[in-house]
Enzyme design. Structure first.
Site: not given
Length: 368
Positions: A255, A259, A268
């Site tokens: 990805r 998100h 992260y």
């Protein structure tokens, strides 16, 4: 044409460098026209996806879940289906929706709050989005069990992510699918992160191996290789139609975007990881192959780019023209019959709305 290693764990037919390779178990005969069609699908899907992200940043959409980087997994698998096959998406399958003839505006109506779905699933055999992860596999399995009992010549395809693979619903779907020998294909887009949780925190082995515990085959495919996704999904669907039961496909991809537009991936994951995956870009590798093999020229790519701008304009103007739904729709269809608590909440909301209008007489009150 080069030979891919026979014992390679991940199925690949087109390398990141744009070199065509073969795999003994998943041959693919494809025309130049079909190759150009796959490129067009991915490029246009990326363009309207990018436009949707911009529209959300401008306040025109409440949220958007981008598919950036996952175009090959979605277009390849979507184009592997037949029209009579039925698809159960999650909430990010915009490319699959494109292959089924769904106008991107219908997808964005859901994210704008202008509709609760936006399309008739029976017109395109493409179910409504499910924002809760995991349940689409149960829905797909139940549908496939019905298909089997009807004796219909069709298969069912269901999508989920690496995060959903840890949900109990997925395990239950696997159980019902295998004991009933249901004609369903489970397609996992392993994009490496369940929001901020990396796949390594969920499993120490490829997700594709999980199907072995239920007694049906699983395979890992290069999710940035549109040809491999097409060939493997086509094989799995054909297998299901022949009555050979379920199959699991893990599309190993990434990805590239957050998100969703409410997410900050810099908290992260590091940029070096993203840059490494950028070099495996699914659209760029097909562009290289088409160019170097002489199956497409600059005129073709320019035409696709122009078509993309027209599509972006269609999306931009269409979203801005969508009417805001009546806010009291929040209270409709919660229960089949009138409910005292819901009616009390409706009355409280109407009173609150009236108080805002009293403070701003003649003005427009918006809730965004």
């Amino acid at each position: 044409m080069e030979k891919a290693p026979v014992d390679a764990e991940m199925i690949q037919l087109l390398t990141p460098e744009g070199k065509r390779v073969e795999h003994p178990d998943y041959p693919l005969e494809i025309t130049s026209e079909d190759l150009r069609g796959l490129y067009r699908d991915m490029a246009l899907t990326r363009r309207f996806d990018t436009e949707a992200t911009a529209l959300q940043r401008q306040g025109e959409l409440g949220l958007w879940a981008s598919l950036l980087g996952q175009e090959a997994a979605q277009i390849g698998s979507g184009r592997a289906t037949r029209q009579e096959d039925y698809i159960f998406p999650c909430y990010r399958e915009h490319g699959v929706a494109w292959t089924r003839g769904i106008d991107p505006l219908q997808l964005m109506g859901l994210y704008r709050g202008s509709s609760n779905g936006g399309w008739d699933p029976n017109e395109n055999n493409f179910h409504l989005y499910t924002l809760v992860i995991g349940p689409p596999l149960l829905h797909a399995t139940g549908y496939a069990m019905g298909v089997m009992r009807d004796g219909a010549d069709m298969a069912v395809l269901s999508y989920f992510g690496d995060g959903a693979s840890s949900q109990g619903d997925v395990a239950e779907a696997f159980t019902f699918a295998t004991v009933n020998n249901a004609p369903v294909v489970f397609f996992c887009q392993n994009n490496q992160y369940a929001i901020s949780t990396p796949t390594r925190r969920q499993t120490q082995h490829p997700i594709s191996r999980r199907s072995a515990g239920w007694g049906f085959p699983g395979v890992r495919v290069d999710g940035n290789d549109v040809l491999a996704c097409l060939a493997v999904t086509r094989y799995a669907l054909d297998r299901a139609r022949r009555g050979e039961g379920p199959m699991l496909i893990e599309a190993f991809t990434y990805r590239m975007a957050p998100h969703a537009t409410s997410d900050d991936p810099t908290r992260y994951r590091d940029e070096a990881e993203r840059a490494a995956w950028q070099r495996k870009d699914p659209i760029e590798r097909l562009h290289r192959y088409l160019t170097e093999s002489g199956q497409a020229d600059e005129a073709f790519f320019d035409a696709v780019a122009d078509e993309g701008e027209k599509l972006a304009h269609h999306v931009r103007e269409g979203v801005r023209a969508m009417p805001d739904p009546p806010l009291t729709d929040l209270f409709d269809h919660v229960y089949a019959e009138e409910h005292a608590v819901v009616e009390e909440e409706r009355a409280e909301f109407l009173a609150f709305q009236a108080s805002l209008e009293a403070e701003n007489p003649g003005g427009t009150t918006r809730y965004r």
